[in-house]
Motif scaffolding. Structure first.
Motif, PDB file in Angstrom:
ATOM      1  N   VAL A 153      57.968 -42.518 -64.104  1.00 27.51           N
ATOM      2  CA  VAL A 153      56.781 -42.693 -64.615  1.00 27.51           C
ATOM      3  C   VAL A 153      56.807 -42.470 -65.884  1.00 27.51           C
ATOM      4  CG1 VAL A 153      54.173 -43.322 -65.154  1.00 27.51           C
ATOM      5  CG2 VAL A 153      54.929 -43.379 -62.429  1.00 27.51           C
ATOM      6  N   ALA A 154      57.434 -41.480 -66.389  1.00 26.92           N
ATOM      7  CA  ALA A 154      57.280 -41.220 -68.293  1.00 26.92           C
ATOM      8  C   ALA A 154      58.415 -41.878 -69.173  1.00 26.92           C
ATOM      9  CB  ALA A 154      56.941 -39.506 -67.818  1.00 26.92           C
ATOM     10  N   TRP A 155      59.443 -41.533 -67.945  1.00 26.92           N
ATOM     11  CA  TRP A 155      60.554 -42.032 -68.815  1.00 26.92           C
ATOM     12  C   TRP A 155      59.845 -43.342 -69.039  1.00 26.92           C
ATOM     13  CZ3 TRP A 155      63.519 -45.550 -66.694  1.00 26.92           C
ATOM     14  CH2 TRP A 155      65.299 -46.335 -67.303  1.00 26.92           C
ATOM     15  N   GLN A 156      59.760 -43.983 -68.336  1.00 29.75           N
ATOM     16  CA  GLN A 156      59.464 -46.273 -68.383  1.00 29.75           C
ATOM     17  C   GLN A 156      58.490 -45.876 -69.439  1.00 29.75           C
ATOM     18  OE1 GLN A 156      60.436 -47.897 -66.454  1.00 29.75           O
ATOM     19  NE2 GLN A 156      59.124 -49.785 -67.356  1.00 29.75           N
ATOM     20  N   ALA A 157      57.635 -44.857 -69.598  1.00 26.03           N
ATOM     21  CA  ALA A 157      56.777 -44.909 -70.772  1.00 26.03           C
ATOM     22  C   ALA A 157      57.325 -44.555 -71.702  1.00 26.03           C
ATOM     23  CB  ALA A 157      55.578 -44.148 -70.210  1.00 26.03           C
ATOM     24  N   ARG A 158      57.813 -44.158 -72.186  1.00 26.11           N
ATOM     25  CA  ARG A 158      58.864 -43.729 -73.533  1.00 26.11           C
ATOM     26  C   ARG A 158      59.764 -44.918 -73.783  1.00 26.11           C
ATOM     27  NH1 ARG A 158      59.901 -38.762 -70.889  1.00 26.11           N
ATOM     28  NH2 ARG A 158      61.440 -39.079 -70.813  1.00 26.11           N
ATOM     29  N   THR A 159      60.290 -45.685 -72.893  1.00 26.26           N
ATOM     30  CA  THR A 159      61.510 -46.110 -72.925  1.00 26.26           C
ATOM     31  C   THR A 159      61.127 -48.340 -73.067  1.00 26.26           C
ATOM     32  OG1 THR A 159      62.137 -46.428 -70.497  1.00 26.26           O
ATOM     33  CG2 THR A 159      63.101 -44.540 -72.432  1.00 26.26           C
ATOM     34  N   PRO A 161      58.308 -49.771 -74.061  1.00 26.26           N
ATOM     35  CA  PRO A 161      56.792 -49.740 -74.734  1.00 26.26           C
ATOM     36  C   PRO A 161      55.631 -50.664 -74.000  1.00 26.26           C
ATOM     37  CG  PRO A 161      58.364 -49.776 -76.158  1.00 26.26           C
ATOM     38  CD  PRO A 161      58.708 -49.023 -75.064  1.00 26.26           C
ATOM     39  N   TYR A 162      56.286 -51.868 -74.557  1.00 24.88           N
ATOM     40  CA  TYR A 162      55.436 -53.423 -73.911  1.00 24.88           C
ATOM     41  C   TYR A 162      55.132 -53.714 -72.544  1.00 24.88           C
ATOM     42  CZ  TYR A 162      60.928 -53.697 -72.061  1.00 24.88           C
ATOM     43  OH  TYR A 162      61.672 -54.440 -71.384  1.00 24.88           O
ATOM     44  N   CYS A 163      55.464 -52.291 -71.461  1.00 25.80           N
ATOM     45  CA  CYS A 163      55.129 -52.011 -70.291  1.00 25.80           C
ATOM     46  C   CYS A 163      53.900 -51.327 -69.796  1.00 25.80           C
ATOM     47  CB  CYS A 163      55.891 -52.481 -69.236  1.00 25.80           C
ATOM     48  SG  CYS A 163      56.962 -53.145 -68.699  1.00 25.80           S
ATOM     49  N   PRO A 164      52.813 -51.273 -69.346  1.00 28.05           N
ATOM     50  CA  PRO A 164      51.648 -50.363 -69.488  1.00 28.05           C
ATOM     51  C   PRO A 164      52.221 -49.151 -68.686  1.00 28.05           C
ATOM     52  CG  PRO A 164      51.264 -52.385 -68.119  1.00 28.05           C
ATOM     53  CD  PRO A 164      52.662 -52.852 -68.076  1.00 28.05           C
ATOM     54  N   SER A 165      51.678 -48.254 -69.506  1.00 29.13           N
ATOM     55  CA  SER A 165      52.355 -46.498 -69.054  1.00 29.13           C
ATOM     56  C   SER A 165      52.185 -46.399 -67.581  1.00 29.13           C
ATOM     57  CB  SER A 165      51.556 -45.856 -70.299  1.00 29.13           C
ATOM     58  OG  SER A 165      49.995 -45.707 -69.529  1.00 29.13           O
ATOM     59  N   LYS A 166      51.569 -47.079 -66.813  1.00 31.24           N
ATOM     60  CA  LYS A 166      51.262 -46.537 -65.515  1.00 31.24           C
ATOM     61  C   LYS A 166      50.973 -47.761 -64.576  1.00 31.24           C
ATOM     62  CE  LYS A 166      49.099 -42.116 -66.186  1.00 31.24           C
ATOM     63  NZ  LYS A 166      47.664 -41.245 -65.820  1.00 31.24           N
ATOM     64  N   PRO A 167      52.659 -47.443 -63.705  1.00 31.70           N
ATOM     65  CA  PRO A 167      52.469 -48.896 -61.969  1.00 31.70           C
ATOM     66  C   PRO A 167      50.857 -49.179 -62.442  1.00 31.70           C
ATOM     67  CG  PRO A 167      53.084 -46.517 -61.499  1.00 31.70           C
ATOM     68  CD  PRO A 167      52.654 -46.366 -62.750  1.00 31.70           C
ATOM     69  N   ALA A 168      50.763 -50.293 -61.839  1.00 30.09           N
ATOM     70  CA  ALA A 168      49.677 -51.037 -60.893  1.00 30.09           C
ATOM     71  C   ALA A 168      49.496 -50.518 -60.143  1.00 30.09           C
ATOM     72  CB  ALA A 168      49.004 -52.631 -61.429  1.00 30.09           C
ATOM     73  N   LEU A 183      56.898 -49.187 -57.154  1.00 39.47           N
ATOM     74  CA  LEU A 183      56.210 -48.976 -58.233  1.00 39.47           C
ATOM     75  C   LEU A 183      55.466 -49.901 -58.609  1.00 39.47           C
ATOM     76  CD1 LEU A 183      57.264 -45.867 -60.226  1.00 39.47           C
ATOM     77  CD2 LEU A 183      55.887 -46.051 -58.044  1.00 39.47           C
ATOM     78  N   GLU A 184      54.621 -51.028 -59.209  1.00 42.17           N
ATOM     79  CA  GLU A 184      54.367 -52.011 -59.582  1.00 42.17           C
ATOM     80  C   GLU A 184      53.648 -52.255 -60.445  1.00 42.17           C
ATOM     81  OE1 GLU A 184      52.028 -54.346 -56.758  1.00 42.17           O
ATOM     82  OE2 GLU A 184      53.532 -53.949 -55.128  1.00 42.17           O
ATOM     83  N   TYR A 185      54.417 -52.337 -62.053  1.00 40.77           N
ATOM     84  CA  TYR A 185      54.167 -53.067 -62.982  1.00 40.77           C
ATOM     85  C   TYR A 185      54.167 -54.012 -63.300  1.00 40.77           C
ATOM     86  CZ  TYR A 185      55.918 -48.263 -64.056  1.00 40.77           C
ATOM     87  OH  TYR A 185      55.765 -46.600 -64.389  1.00 40.77           O
ATOM     88  N   CYS A 187      54.241 -56.423 -65.909  1.00 44.55           N
ATOM     89  CA  CYS A 187      54.977 -56.354 -67.968  1.00 44.55           C
ATOM     90  C   CYS A 187      55.162 -57.815 -68.133  1.00 44.55           C
ATOM     91  CB  CYS A 187      56.285 -55.623 -67.766  1.00 44.55           C
ATOM     92  SG  CYS A 187      56.234 -54.209 -67.309  1.00 44.55           S
ATOM     93  N   ASP A 188      54.200 -58.658 -68.169  1.00 44.89           N
ATOM     94  CA  ASP A 188      53.861 -60.235 -68.353  1.00 44.89           C
ATOM     95  C   ASP A 188      54.682 -60.610 -66.257  1.00 44.89           C
ATOM     96  OD1 ASP A 188      52.666 -60.560 -70.535  1.00 44.89           O
ATOM     97  OD2 ASP A 188      54.970 -60.418 -71.544  1.00 44.89           O
ATOM     98  N   VAL A 189      55.502 -60.173 -65.934  1.00 45.46           N
ATOM     99  CA  VAL A 189      56.338 -60.503 -64.977  1.00 45.46           C
ATOM    100  C   VAL A 189      55.900 -58.939 -63.979  1.00 45.46           C
ATOM    101  CG1 VAL A 189      57.267 -62.335 -65.492  1.00 45.46           C
ATOM    102  CG2 VAL A 189      57.979 -59.805 -65.286  1.00 45.46           C
ATOM    103  N   LEU A 190      55.624 -58.714 -62.589  1.00 41.56           N
ATOM    104  CA  LEU A 190      55.658 -57.896 -61.961  1.00 41.56           C
ATOM    105  C   LEU A 190      56.808 -57.345 -61.733  1.00 41.56           C
ATOM    106  CD1 LEU A 190      53.154 -56.620 -60.717  1.00 41.56           C
ATOM    107  CD2 LEU A 190      53.512 -57.050 -58.612  1.00 41.56           C
ATOM    108  N   ILE A 191      57.328 -56.227 -61.824  1.00 35.20           N
ATOM    109  CA  ILE A 191      58.544 -55.951 -62.566  1.00 35.20           C
ATOM    110  C   ILE A 191      57.973 -54.897 -60.568  1.00 35.20           C
ATOM    111  CG2 ILE A 191      60.367 -54.010 -62.924  1.00 35.20           C
ATOM    112  CD1 ILE A 191      60.229 -56.406 -64.365  1.00 35.20           C
ATOM    113  N   ASN A 192      58.851 -54.360 -60.751  1.00 34.52           N
ATOM    114  CA  ASN A 192      58.729 -53.556 -58.723  1.00 34.52           C
ATOM    115  C   ASN A 192      60.449 -52.807 -59.038  1.00 34.52           C
ATOM    116  OD1 ASN A 192      58.008 -55.447 -56.279  1.00 34.52           O
ATOM    117  ND2 ASN A 192      57.486 -55.108 -58.229  1.00 34.52           N
ATOM    118  N   ILE A 193      60.606 -50.977 -58.801  1.00 30.91           N
ATOM    119  CA  ILE A 193      60.967 -50.068 -58.957  1.00 30.91           C
ATOM    120  C   ILE A 193      60.910 -49.254 -57.878  1.00 30.91           C
ATOM    121  CG2 ILE A 193      61.439 -48.144 -60.303  1.00 30.91           C
ATOM    122  CD1 ILE A 193      61.239 -49.127 -62.434  1.00 30.91           C
ATOM    123  N   ALA A 194      61.645 -49.395 -56.985  1.00 35.87           N
ATOM    124  CA  ALA A 194      61.812 -48.539 -55.534  1.00 35.87           C
ATOM    125  C   ALA A 194      62.765 -47.614 -56.230  1.00 35.87           C
ATOM    126  CB  ALA A 194      62.156 -49.615 -54.423  1.00 35.87           C
TER     127      ALA A 194
END
Length: 234
Positions: A153-159, A161-168, A183-185, A187-194
């Protein structure tokens, strides 16, 4: 009565009428004879029509052969959808690629820090049947799942920035029979990271729906099935 090649019933009936009329002619005898003649002619006419109908039906049935009857239309049976097996030459896992999807191998190993996109050489890439795509990476990790999720989650927030800093949303998910988190983000569309951790390696699989609704589309369902099919190296 003279002999004939075939017995003529009309002629015989006519002679009988004449004989009866000659013997006696009571009142109404002529009318009775006329009525009887009409009834006889009517019966013969009906019988003749019935015979023609039966004969015509027989000709129609015998004239129609089996080859004239058109067989019922048949519908082609579609071939079953085939899910092909994919083994990552870089990260070692195996999974079933959804039917109709394409897969491409990573050409480089991820260092755990570099920004990742679907076109990055460090990712195994899976392209869906519509606009959706998915990719997978792995890295060495000696701690547990919760610690890796915090790091990711910390790496995602750094790399990104157009997405929320934490998953919804974070919710449990099974990846190849191992416990994981989805994890559901937004980012205009709903990105999933399993994400899961197995035998000292952290694996994660990203799903980007593109223009397809993330939670209702068939490609998202296929992505979840793909997660369940994962087999980790032994």
């Amino acid at each position: 009565m003279p002999e004939h090649d075939s017995f003529d019933l009309d002629a015989a009936f006519g002679r009988l009428e004449q004989d009866i009329a000659g013997i006696s002619a009571p009142r109404g005898a002529g009318a009775a004879i006329t009525t009887a003649r009409r009834r006889r002619q009517t019966r013969w006419g009906v019988a003749a029509v019935a015979a023609l109908v039966v004969a015509g039906s027989a000709v129609g049935l015998h004239g129609r052969t089996g080859s004239d009857v058109e067989p019922p239309p048949t519908r082609p049976i579609p071939a079953p959808a085939v899910r092909q097996s994919f083994t990552s030459t870089t990260y070692g896992y195996t999974l079933k690629v959804p039917a109709g999807w394409t897969a491409a191998q990573a050409s480089e190993r991820w260092d755990g820090r570099t920004v990742l996109l679907s076109e990055s050489p460090e990712v195994d890439r899976f392209t869906g049947t519509t606009t959706a795509n998915s990719f997978a990476v792995a890295r060495s990790w000696r701690r547990g799942l919760a610690a890796y999720v915090t790091s990711l989650v910390a790496w995602q927030a750094r790399t990104h920035p157009y997405c929320p800093s934490k998953p919804a949303l974070e919710k449990p998910v099974a990846i190849g029979g191992s416990p994981g988190l989805l994890l559901e983000y937004n980012c205009d569309v709903l990105i999933n990271i399993a994400v899961t951790v197995k035998d000292g390696v952290a694996y994660w699989f990203l799903f980007d729906p593109g223009n397809e609704p993330a939670l209702d589309g068939s490609d998202h369902v296929a992505f979840l099935r793909m997660l369940r099919s994962v087999e980790f190296p032994r």
